[in-house]
Design an enzyme around this catalytic site. Structure first.
Site, PDB file in Angstrom:
ATOM      1  N   PRO A 166       3.212 -29.232   4.975  1.00 43.23           N
ATOM      2  CA  PRO A 166       1.874 -28.885   5.877  1.00 43.23           C
ATOM      3  C   PRO A 166       1.195 -27.630   5.446  1.00 43.23           C
ATOM      4  CG  PRO A 166       4.129 -29.243   7.149  1.00 43.23           C
ATOM      5  CD  PRO A 166       4.467 -29.221   5.630  1.00 43.23           C
ATOM      6  N   GLU A 167      -0.062 -27.685   5.399  1.00 38.99           N
ATOM      7  CA  GLU A 167      -0.801 -26.809   4.994  1.00 38.99           C
ATOM      8  C   GLU A 167      -1.655 -26.324   6.387  1.00 38.99           C
ATOM      9  OE1 GLU A 167      -2.608 -25.988   1.411  1.00 38.99           O
ATOM     10  OE2 GLU A 167      -1.725 -27.746   0.519  1.00 38.99           O
TER      11      GLU A 167
ATOM     12  N   ARG B  40      -7.501  -6.236 -10.658  1.00 43.56           N
ATOM     13  CA  ARG B  40      -6.261  -7.328 -10.511  1.00 43.56           C
ATOM     14  C   ARG B  40      -6.456  -8.405 -11.952  1.00 43.56           C
ATOM     15  NH1 ARG B  40      -2.784  -8.423  -5.436  1.00 43.56           N
ATOM     16  NH2 ARG B  40      -3.742  -6.820  -4.323  1.00 43.56           N
TER      17      ARG B  40
ATOM     18  N   HIS C 292      17.602 -35.537  12.012  1.00 47.54           N
ATOM     19  CA  HIS C 292      16.514 -34.782  11.699  1.00 47.54           C
ATOM     20  C   HIS C 292      15.868 -33.936  12.897  1.00 47.54           C
ATOM     21  CE1 HIS C 292      17.921 -35.494   7.645  1.00 47.54           C
ATOM     22  NE2 HIS C 292      17.326 -36.710   7.574  1.00 47.54           N
TER      23      HIS C 292
ATOM     24  N   ARG D  78      14.166 -31.543   5.661  1.00 49.60           N
ATOM     25  CA  ARG D  78      14.606 -30.679   4.500  1.00 49.60           C
ATOM     26  C   ARG D  78      14.888 -28.939   5.067  1.00 49.60           C
ATOM     27  NH1 ARG D  78      10.934 -30.731  -0.565  1.00 49.60           N
ATOM     28  NH2 ARG D  78      12.445 -29.760  -1.403  1.00 49.60           N
TER      29      ARG D  78
END
Ligand SMILES: [Zn+2]
Length: 271
Positions: A2-3, A152, A91, A110
């Site tokens: 999930p983002e 950077r 789960h 997971r």
């Protein structure tokens, strides 16, 4: 995984079911998540009134009087409001039972997700304290990014995916935003002009906002057990299109591993 848009859609989906409700019980079926769920969590939560459901990066913050429940969906987690008589499946590690009988159910095959409790200001919690600004917040702008990028040498793609720089812009959305902004993902972050960062900030905001908007149409999935959050049916312009042709110029899309993440770009459109 999930983002940010999926997490924000989850927040919006569950919030109306939780806010203003008192917690009757918490049920831990599997405490071994990314961090162990404390055994005394049910007694800490019982009787508390839920004030708000917020989000910081990819963390969902369930705010109560005197404490906050911090939930992360990890790689495969989801939060659902099942029908009250739906038995838990495999789960389904954690339930919040509300006085109305509504349940909030955490599912995570997971087990990289977490359910953590804090009675301090959640912004000071070790999981959240180091996080950079929210990409949809006004404090995230081109001068900020340009300043952080100074000297950077890391590729701009890795720079954007660093949660200390900006939170919640994951791999898919970074690829998409760089394509929209016309920036080569391999370019050194410190060698990009302010005006190009302006374009990148606008692109990041746009891809995330569009995904959240798309997610709004799947909100009903949050109130049953069948729907999967998955990825929204957003048309991806560049991600996953290796071997295909650029939607803008018709040239071939290139792919490479960059910082161990799949990276896609069009060498003609992105410099
Ligand atoms: Zn192109």
């Amino acid at each position: 995984m999930p983002e940010l848009p999926e997490v924000e859609t989850t927040r919006r989906g569950i919030s109306p079911h939780l806010v203003g409700q008192t917690i009757r019980a918490a049920i831990i079926r599997e405490p071994r998540l990314r961090w162990p769920v404390p055994a005394d969590l049910p007694e800490k939560l019982e009787g508390r009134l839920i004030r708000d459901v917020g989000r910081r990066g990819k963390y969902i913050l369930i705010g109560t009087e005197g404490g906050t429940l911090i939930v992360h969906l990890g790689m495969s987690g989801s939060l659902r409001i099942p029908d009250p008589d739906t038995p838990p499946r495999k789960h389904d590690h954690f339930d919040l039972v509300l006085a109305s009988g509504t349940r909030l159910r955490f599912h995570d095959p997971r087990r990289f997700g977490c359910v953590v409790w804090t009675e301090a200001d959640p912004a000071t919690h070790p999981l959240l304290a180091e996080l950079g600004p929210e990409p949809l917040n006004e404090h995230f702008d081109a001068p900020y990014l340009h300043g952080k990028a100074r000297s950077r040498s890391a590729p701009v793609k890795s720079f954007i995916m660093d949660s200390r720089i900006v939170v919640g812009v994951g791999n898919i959305y970074t690829n998409e935003a760089l394509f929209r902004a016309g920036i080569d993902p391999r370019r050194q972050a410190g060698r990009i002009a302010l005006v190009r960062y302006e374009k990148l900030v606008a692109s990041i905001r746009a891809v995330l906002a569009e995904a959240i908007e798309q997610g709004g149409t799947t909100l009903r999935d949050f109130v049953n057990e069948n729907g999967r959050p998955g990825y929204f049916q957003q048309t991806l312009q560049i991600y996953g299109r290796s071997g295909e042709l650029c939607r803008r110029c018709g040239g071939p899309v290139r792919t490479e591993r960059l910082g161990q993440r799949s990276t896609y770009w069009c060498p003609k459109c992105q410099h």
